[in-house]
Design a protein around this motif. Structure first.
Motif: not given
Length: 158
Positions: A23-24, A26-27, A30, A37-38, A41
């Motif tokens: 994952v990024s 940034r994710t 967050r 999160g999704s 993710t």
């Protein structure tokens, strides 16, 4: 948040967690700030932390147990690497099963036009990109590149 606690227990940076989970950064940031999160993710992060139920990552870290803290960071990275390789091989097997099935359906239903070539080509490109990312064939913007750029910027060329 539990994600931050688990990451810190392993001595990982946010960048390292992002790399091993796919994952990024940034994710990761967050999620650590408490934003939702999704499911995809959370499943990726749960796999990295070896948690069966990804919904546990939504819980606050106040009473979170020490999950798999017996792994050293190098072992955790090796485990994450093996999981990424396994993911690629599963992807490859799916491709090798589905595309011939599509070819068979194509030959039976409309042998004059070979439409199965288009999904084979599109999926093949995706499979090649997946393989390149897993096996490091394309290291254009990986961690080593970032390190070289920082050293270059600081005037400490290696």
């Amino acid at each position: 948040m539990l994600i931050q606690k688990l990451r810190l227990q392993r001595g990982w940076s946010q960048e390292q967690l992002a790399e091993v989970s796919g994952v990024s950064v940034r994710t990761v940031q967050r999620l650590e700030r408490g934003q939702p999160g999704s499911p995809e993710t959370l499943k990726a992060l749960a796999a990295v932390f070896d948690i069966d139920d990804f919904n546990r990552l939504k819980e606050p870290a106040v009473d979170a147990p020490d999950l798999r803290s017996d792994l050293r960071p190098d072992e955790a990275f090796a485990l994450a690497r093996v999981r990424r390789v396994k993911s690629f091989y599963i992807h490859l097997i799916e491709y090798l099963v589905v595309i011939p099935a599509l070819a068979l359906i194509n030959v039976v239903t409309s042998p004059s036009y070979w439409w199965f070539v288009w999904p084979a080509l599109g999926w093949g490109i995706g499979l090649a990109a997946h393989g390149a990312s897993v096996f490091g064939a394309v290291g254009l913007f990986d961690g080593a590149w970032e390190k070289r750029q920082v050293e270059k910027y600081l005037g400490r060329d290696l």
